[in-house]
Design an enzyme around this catalytic site. Structure first.
Site, PDB file in Angstrom:
ATOM      1  N   CYS A 262       0.662  -1.201   0.136  1.00  0.00           N
ATOM      2  CA  CYS A 262      -0.038   0.126  -0.183  1.00  0.00           C
ATOM      3  C   CYS A 262       0.800   1.407   0.205  1.00  0.00           C
ATOM      4  O   CYS A 262       0.636   2.029  -0.651  1.00  0.00           O
ATOM      5  CB  CYS A 262      -1.018   0.042   1.315  1.00  0.00           C
ATOM      6  SG  CYS A 262      -2.332   1.244   1.300  1.00  0.00           S
ATOM      7  N   CYS A 263       2.025   1.200   0.794  1.00  0.00           N
ATOM      8  CA  CYS A 263       2.892   2.279   0.855  1.00  0.00           C
ATOM      9  C   CYS A 263       3.483   2.648  -0.429  1.00  0.00           C
ATOM     10  O   CYS A 263       3.742   3.798  -0.860  1.00  0.00           O
ATOM     11  CB  CYS A 263       3.838   2.136   1.800  1.00  0.00           C
ATOM     12  SG  CYS A 263       3.332   2.365   3.614  1.00  0.00           S
TER      13      CYS A 263
ATOM     14  N   CYS B 241      -1.106   8.080   7.621  1.00  0.00           N
ATOM     15  CA  CYS B 241      -2.422   7.759   7.090  1.00  0.00           C
ATOM     16  C   CYS B 241      -3.046   7.210   8.192  1.00  0.00           C
ATOM     17  O   CYS B 241      -2.732   6.616   9.305  1.00  0.00           O
ATOM     18  CB  CYS B 241      -2.322   6.735   5.943  1.00  0.00           C
ATOM     19  SG  CYS B 241      -1.444   7.018   4.613  1.00  0.00           S
TER      20      CYS B 241
ATOM     21  N   CYS C  19      -3.324   3.913   9.739  1.00  0.00           N
ATOM     22  CA  CYS C  19      -2.245   2.909  10.144  1.00  0.00           C
ATOM     23  C   CYS C  19      -1.448   3.845  11.056  1.00  0.00           C
ATOM     24  O   CYS C  19      -0.537   3.654  11.295  1.00  0.00           O
ATOM     25  CB  CYS C  19      -1.276   3.076   8.865  1.00  0.00           C
ATOM     26  SG  CYS C  19      -1.937   1.997   7.630  1.00  0.00           S
TER      27      CYS C  19
ATOM     28  N   CYS D 251       7.744   3.805   5.722  1.00  0.00           N
ATOM     29  CA  CYS D 251       6.944   3.325   4.693  1.00  0.00           C
ATOM     30  C   CYS D 251       7.599   3.256   3.382  1.00  0.00           C
ATOM     31  O   CYS D 251       7.030   2.692   2.225  1.00  0.00           O
ATOM     32  CB  CYS D 251       6.214   4.803   4.297  1.00  0.00           C
ATOM     33  SG  CYS D 251       6.880   6.443   4.161  1.00  0.00           S
TER      34      CYS D 251
END
Length: 240
Positions: A127-128, A210, A213, A236
């Site tokens: 995702c990062c 985010c 997270c 990240c």
């Protein structure tokens, strides 16, 4: 840009040149390090990455006072806290500065269809990469040096950060003016200069990312313990 060096009008930058600059500037005030960076690269080849955390807002204040023409960008994952966007707007008004929004073309809905819903809860590294690292890599192609707010004190993975480094990941010069400053020094600067900051810091969020997270940090915990809680992950992927 080449594999190991980046050419400016007056100087060829390499890992060795960065090391020499770091040794020269290590004991300098962050504002002086930023002034050096502007002199070396000029406003068109230099940029500041801003997460709107307290380190970065201090750097915004210093940099705009030195040269308001240097680009300042932020990575918008679409998952940032409301308070982060509000901090962006307060800074934009205070300094009359437009912050460049950098984001992936992949919407959250498209990501869910391709990778499954809430990818950040299952594979935060992927995702990062999709929402932060890949857009950053594209953004940095336009510059020869970038400025970050990382500090040695933040985490073990940053304990060896220098004020000037060769960024092997993105192949350009990386400038960390606050590398040797403590959290107390940064906050003293913010208060003395009345710099707008993210109110989440007053609610025990020392490190901002985010919303899904990031959690508040308990007393005695590592400052980055609130990032990706439950995973063996503290970065990240932007800083290696």
């Amino acid at each position: 840009m080449g594999n190991q060096t980046v050419q400016t009008e007056e100087k060829v930058w390499s890992p060795e040149a960065c090391k020499a600059a770091a040794e020269e500037l290590r004991n300098s005030h962050p504002s002086d390090i930023l002034a050096w960076a502007v002199q070396q690269f000029g406003p068109s080849d230099l940029t500041l990455a801003c997460s709107f955390g307290y380190e970065d807002v201090a750097l915004v204040d210093m940099l705009v006072k030195l040269n308001p023409d240097v680009d300042i960008f932020y990575l918008d994952t679409g998952l940032l806290f409301r308070e982060t966007y509000e901090t962006r707007d307060r800074l934009a008004e205070r300094y009359q500065k437009d912050f460049i929004r950098v984001a992936t073309d992949l919407t959250l809905e498209q990501q869910a269809r391709e990778w499954g819903d809430q990818l950040w809860a299952r594979d935060p590294n992927q995702c990062c990469y999709l929402r932060k690292v890949a857009p950053l890599e594209k953004q940095l192609n336009s510059y020869r040096a970038w400025i970050t707010g990382i500090r040695r004190e933040q985490s073990p993975t940053r304990a060896n950060a220098e004020v000037v480094e060769w960024d092997t990941k993105f192949q350009l010069v990386k400038i960390n003016p606050l590398a040797f400053w403590t959290s107390e020094q940064v906050w003293s600067y913010i208060k003395e200069n009345e710099v707008p900051y993210n109110p989440l810091h007053d609610r025990h969020y020392p490190s901002l990312g985010c919303e899904p997270c990031t959690r508040p940090v308990k007393p005695g915990e590592d400052p980055r313990a609130g990032r990706w809680a439950g995973f063996m992950k503290t970065e990240c992927g932007l800083h290696k």
